[in-house]
Design a protein around this motif. Sequence first.
Motif, PDB file in Angstrom:
ATOM      1  N   UNK A 226       0.889  -1.218  -0.024  1.00  0.00           N
ATOM      2  CA  UNK A 226      -0.077  -0.062   0.162  1.00  0.00           C
ATOM      3  C   UNK A 226       0.845   1.286  -0.105  1.00  0.00           C
ATOM      4  N   UNK A 227       1.960   1.254   0.869  1.00  0.00           N
ATOM      5  CA  UNK A 227       2.937   2.367   0.701  1.00  0.00           C
ATOM      6  C   UNK A 227       3.588   2.631  -0.370  1.00  0.00           C
ATOM      7  N   UNK A 228       3.941   1.489  -1.273  1.00  0.00           N
ATOM      8  CA  UNK A 228       4.427   1.366  -2.396  1.00  0.00           C
ATOM      9  C   UNK A 228       3.700   2.516  -3.463  1.00  0.00           C
ATOM     10  N   UNK A 229       2.434   1.920  -3.524  1.00  0.00           N
ATOM     11  CA  UNK A 229       1.518   2.674  -4.470  1.00  0.00           C
ATOM     12  C   UNK A 229       1.277   3.934  -4.199  1.00  0.00           C
ATOM     13  N   UNK A 230       0.841   4.404  -2.800  1.00  0.00           N
ATOM     14  CA  UNK A 230       0.652   5.670  -2.637  1.00  0.00           C
ATOM     15  C   UNK A 230       1.611   6.733  -2.467  1.00  0.00           C
ATOM     16  N   UNK A 231       2.682   6.134  -2.093  1.00  0.00           N
ATOM     17  CA  UNK A 231       4.150   7.106  -1.610  1.00  0.00           C
ATOM     18  C   UNK A 231       5.322   6.743  -2.050  1.00  0.00           C
ATOM     19  N   UNK A 232       5.844   5.471  -1.951  1.00  0.00           N
ATOM     20  CA  UNK A 232       7.117   5.244  -2.559  1.00  0.00           C
ATOM     21  C   UNK A 232       7.334   5.380  -3.764  1.00  0.00           C
ATOM     22  N   UNK A 233       6.245   4.736  -4.782  1.00  0.00           N
ATOM     23  CA  UNK A 233       6.694   4.805  -6.105  1.00  0.00           C
ATOM     24  C   UNK A 233       6.598   6.278  -6.478  1.00  0.00           C
ATOM     25  N   UNK A 234       5.205   6.882  -6.362  1.00  0.00           N
ATOM     26  CA  UNK A 234       5.189   8.493  -6.854  1.00  0.00           C
ATOM     27  C   UNK A 234       6.359   9.293  -6.493  1.00  0.00           C
ATOM     28  N   UNK A 235       6.972   9.025  -5.249  1.00  0.00           N
ATOM     29  CA  UNK A 235       8.158   9.911  -4.665  1.00  0.00           C
ATOM     30  C   UNK A 235       9.252   9.613  -5.358  1.00  0.00           C
ATOM     31  N   UNK A 236       9.669   8.329  -5.789  1.00  0.00           N
ATOM     32  CA  UNK A 236      10.839   7.959  -6.591  1.00  0.00           C
ATOM     33  C   UNK A 236      10.670   8.580  -8.018  1.00  0.00           C
ATOM     34  N   UNK A 237       9.456   8.162  -8.526  1.00  0.00           N
ATOM     35  CA  UNK A 237       9.134   8.599  -9.835  1.00  0.00           C
ATOM     36  C   UNK A 237       9.576  10.120 -10.220  1.00  0.00           C
ATOM     37  N   UNK A 238       9.199  10.841  -8.852  1.00  0.00           N
ATOM     38  CA  UNK A 238       9.420  12.298  -9.034  1.00  0.00           C
ATOM     39  C   UNK A 238      10.829  12.844  -9.047  1.00  0.00           C
ATOM     40  N   UNK A 239      11.616  11.964  -8.421  1.00  0.00           N
ATOM     41  CA  UNK A 239      13.143  11.931  -8.393  1.00  0.00           C
ATOM     42  C   UNK A 239      13.721  11.358  -9.830  1.00  0.00           C
ATOM     43  N   UNK A 240      13.022  10.884 -10.726  1.00  0.00           N
ATOM     44  CA  UNK A 240      13.536  10.550 -11.841  1.00  0.00           C
ATOM     45  C   UNK A 240      13.781   8.974 -12.031  1.00  0.00           C
ATOM     46  N   UNK A 241      13.528   8.185 -11.071  1.00  0.00           N
ATOM     47  CA  UNK A 241      13.379   6.842 -11.225  1.00  0.00           C
ATOM     48  C   UNK A 241      12.174   6.051 -11.801  1.00  0.00           C
ATOM     49  N   UNK A 242      12.488   5.166 -12.691  1.00  0.00           N
ATOM     50  CA  UNK A 242      11.568   3.929 -13.185  1.00  0.00           C
ATOM     51  C   UNK A 242      11.608   2.796 -12.106  1.00  0.00           C
TER      52      UNK A 242
END
Length: 420
Positions: free
Chosen positions: A98-114
């Motif tokens: 749940x944290x991956x979907x809501x926070x971790x992935x969006x935060x990392x994507x905004x730092x330029x990660x796939x």
Amino acid sequence: MEGTIKRNWEYLCGHNKEKTKDLEDKNVASTCEDSGEKFDFSVMSYNILSQDLLEDNSHLYRHCRRPVLHWGFRFPNILKEIKHFDADVLCLQEVQEDHYGTEIKPSLESLGYHCEYKMKTGRKPDGCAICFKHSRFSLLSVNPVEFCRRDIPLLDRDNIGLVLLLQPRIPRAASPSICIANTHLLYNPRRGDIKLTQLAMLLAEISSVAHRKDGSFCPIVMCGDFNSVPGSPLYSFIKEGKLNYEGLAIGKVSGQEQSSRGQRILSIPIWPPNLGISQNCVYEVPQVPRVEKTDSGSDLAEAQQEKTEVLMAAENVSSRLQHHFSLSSVYSHYLPDTGLPEVTTCHSQSAITVDYIFYSAEKEDAARGPGAEDALVGGLKLLARLSLLTEQDLWTVNGLPNEHNSSDHLPLLAKFRLEL
């Protein structure tokens, strides 16, 4: 307010002249001059401690002040660390779904990660993620590995692995690909039989993903929480490429416990032939004889199949495991000056090393074991690593997690060079 501990960069490119510099100095390349074309990249491996697991195992965190255990406090800290180190590739474990979907992935994507994610297969909502900078790599393939197999009673645990094939973005036509693997093996110290089998399944997948047309392998970086300590049979198998496990107690495989309660000896072979993985940790092509059709066709086919498996088992009753990679560990596990053990995790019940970054070393980096000669032409050169700490260091800041370090594991970080 607890203090912070400084971790320094240790530069290794001169092999003999090991320089350490301050963390703030991000420009490693300047101290590691090298001629020719090259691709330098950094890899972080980090078990970020899933909130559900923290709450299920609260006895491990009795030493912590309550507020530092809340996810709302922990995640911003973890993100700050990831941002600060700015690695090109992240291998994260205990990533809660749940944290991956809501926070971790969006935060990392905004730092330029796939980001790529594989969740554990059971009711445990955490898993492993591999995230890489778009700007540095393109994605060639994503290969999840599930270690749970309903048809094999031994393999009833929900752990997983994830293997990516990445292509460095460089201005030349043909750059070699890089295979990045991430896993979190079973914790249970008494079940070394399961741990070794899970490892063999991961190695078989890496073998299949990293295999090149000419029979060699592309460079490999294998990260994760292996729930095994340095010098244990499981660790030695990874580094040496071979293990004779005859007479080995299943509770001794990982070295996590001194008094091993798992006294049963490993069976030979450890896993059944129908897993389809050989003692060399590669996928086997099943050799099933053709079966003539008769009235009781299916029974006969089954009998034939059983006969084949018994035959295959009889041929493979060696207690020797092998793999064909030449893998080195980024860390040496003991501090050079004091000889004290480094630790990667520290909570109320233990302070040990269980997290690793293994990589396919250039020929001079690794003692070449038997079976390794077919593995490696261009390996990776280890340029630098972020120093680890001792248990004593960590208790000066009240262990882990604390005000600044928001997991019960430390992040591991290495810089590599790929010669082109």
